[in-house]
Design a protein around this motif. Sequence first.
Motif, short mmCIF file in Angstrom:
data_model
loop_
_atom_site.label_atom_id
_atom_site.label_comp_id
_atom_site.label_asym_id
_atom_site.label_seq_id
_atom_site.Cartn_x
_atom_site.Cartn_y
_atom_site.Cartn_z
N ASP A 74 0.82 -1.20 0.00
CA ASP A 74 0.00 0.00 0.00
C ASP A 74 0.86 1.26 0.00
O ASP A 74 0.49 2.28 -0.58
N PHE A 75 2.02 1.20 0.65
CA PHE A 75 2.88 2.37 0.76
C PHE A 75 3.46 2.77 -0.60
O PHE A 75 3.77 3.94 -0.83
N LEU A 76 3.62 1.81 -1.52
CA LEU A 76 4.22 2.09 -2.82
C LEU A 76 3.20 2.54 -3.86
O LEU A 76 3.58 2.87 -4.99
N TYR B 184 15.57 3.38 -5.50
CA TYR B 184 15.22 3.83 -4.16
C TYR B 184 14.82 5.30 -4.10
O TYR B 184 14.44 5.78 -3.04
N GLY B 185 14.90 6.01 -5.21
CA GLY B 185 14.53 7.40 -5.24
C GLY B 185 13.02 7.59 -5.36
O GLY B 185 12.28 6.68 -5.70
N VAL B 186 12.58 8.79 -5.04
CA VAL B 186 11.18 9.19 -5.18
C VAL B 186 11.14 10.46 -6.01
O VAL B 186 11.71 11.49 -5.62
N GLU B 187 10.49 10.40 -7.17
CA GLU B 187 10.40 11.56 -8.03
C GLU B 187 9.39 12.56 -7.47
O GLU B 187 8.56 12.22 -6.62
N GLN B 188 9.47 13.81 -7.97
CA GLN B 188 8.59 14.85 -7.47
C GLN B 188 7.12 14.50 -7.65
O GLN B 188 6.29 14.72 -6.75
N ASN B 189 6.78 13.91 -8.80
CA ASN B 189 5.37 13.58 -9.04
C ASN B 189 4.93 12.32 -8.30
O ASN B 189 3.76 11.93 -8.39
N GLU B 190 5.85 11.66 -7.57
CA GLU B 190 5.51 10.50 -6.76
C GLU B 190 5.43 10.84 -5.28
O GLU B 190 5.01 10.02 -4.47
N ALA B 191 5.84 12.04 -4.94
CA ALA B 191 5.92 12.44 -3.53
C ALA B 191 4.52 12.67 -2.94
O ALA B 191 3.61 13.15 -3.61
N THR B 192 4.38 12.30 -1.65
CA THR B 192 3.16 12.54 -0.88
C THR B 192 3.57 13.10 0.48
O THR B 192 4.77 13.27 0.77
N GLU C 184 3.47 11.46 3.25
CA GLU C 184 4.20 10.39 3.94
C GLU C 184 5.44 9.95 3.18
O GLU C 184 6.28 9.22 3.72
N ARG C 185 5.57 10.37 1.94
CA ARG C 185 6.65 9.88 1.08
C ARG C 185 7.24 11.08 0.34
O ARG C 185 6.80 11.46 -0.73
N GLY C 186 8.25 11.66 0.97
CA GLY C 186 8.84 12.88 0.41
C GLY C 186 9.71 12.62 -0.80
O GLY C 186 10.15 11.50 -1.07
N SER D 38 23.68 0.65 2.35
CA SER D 38 24.25 1.99 2.36
C SER D 38 23.24 3.00 2.92
O SER D 38 22.03 2.85 2.74
N ASN D 39 23.74 4.05 3.58
CA ASN D 39 22.86 5.11 4.05
C ASN D 39 22.10 5.76 2.91
O ASN D 39 20.97 6.23 3.10
N SER D 40 22.70 5.79 1.72
CA SER D 40 22.02 6.40 0.58
C SER D 40 20.78 5.61 0.19
O SER D 40 19.88 6.15 -0.47
N ILE D 41 20.69 4.34 0.61
CA ILE D 41 19.50 3.52 0.39
C ILE D 41 18.56 3.62 1.59
O ILE D 41 17.36 3.84 1.44
N THR D 42 19.09 3.47 2.78
CA THR D 42 18.24 3.40 3.98
C THR D 42 17.58 4.74 4.30
O THR D 42 16.55 4.77 4.99
N TYR D 43 18.14 5.86 3.82
CA TYR D 43 17.51 7.16 4.04
C TYR D 43 16.30 7.38 3.14
O TYR D 43 15.55 8.33 3.34
N SER D 44 16.10 6.52 2.16
CA SER D 44 14.96 6.66 1.26
C SER D 44 13.65 6.48 2.02
O SER D 44 13.53 5.57 2.86
N PRO D 45 12.63 7.28 1.75
CA PRO D 45 11.36 7.15 2.47
C PRO D 45 10.57 5.89 2.10
O PRO D 45 9.61 5.57 2.80
N ILE D 46 10.96 5.18 1.05
CA ILE D 46 10.25 3.94 0.70
C ILE D 46 10.94 2.71 1.25
O ILE D 46 10.52 1.57 0.99
#
Length: 251
Positions: free
Chosen positions: A100-102, A178-186, A188-190, A226-234
Amino acid sequence: MRLVFTLLSSLILSLPAFAELEGKRPKPEGWFYGIGVGFSESIYKGDRNRVIPIPGIGYIGERFNLLGPFVSYELYENGPFDANAKLAVRFDGYDADDSDFLKGMKDRDRSLDGGFSLGLQREDIARLELEYMHDTLSHHKGSETSIQLSRQFNKGPFFFVPEVSAHYLNQKLVDYYYGVEQNEATLERGRYEGRSGWNYRADLNFSTPILFGGFTRLDLGYIWYSNSITYSPIVDQTEGYNIRFAYTRFF
């Protein structure tokens, strides 16, 4: 489906270890089949873990290996040194309906990576391998460079192989999966732009060729992301583990 292919890759990769028993027996060649079962944690938020049984089939030749979604060809071998060309399916990614989060995210697709490896095998010490793989289908458009150190021990017909490895994922690869694009942001999911980083793995493999006329292997693995992965909001995992069991034999 992503997990199915991931477990299949672990199953069919079990046989090459049997084929490289530090010269203790002739390398087997030909077609093989097998079955396995595995458990793997998902790194993505809300995506559940699964236990799945997997069948497998492949071929090992003098230089050419076809191991399901993995292909390798030995380009050079001289004493302890070897070089190989490789193709491998990259199993990273997800479908937006995996959790549901994705929902609202674009699917992140598997890809086909190609590259090469350079190995140094010292039978009395260890094996050192350097590998570089790059996206050939322009999905993630990135690359992964890894270095692995392994050592085989045996007690009669039982083999134990501890392995440690470091994997450098470049910015394009991390951002795609692991990134979130601008049009995917909410709320809860920056928005998030991935950066390059290092993953680290420790694995322990137990194997024997004496059961049921084939080759049996148990793999225990642990990964530090890596922190670059774990910092992702997803993402909701900083570490993870997997357990796999496989049985293979030649036709």
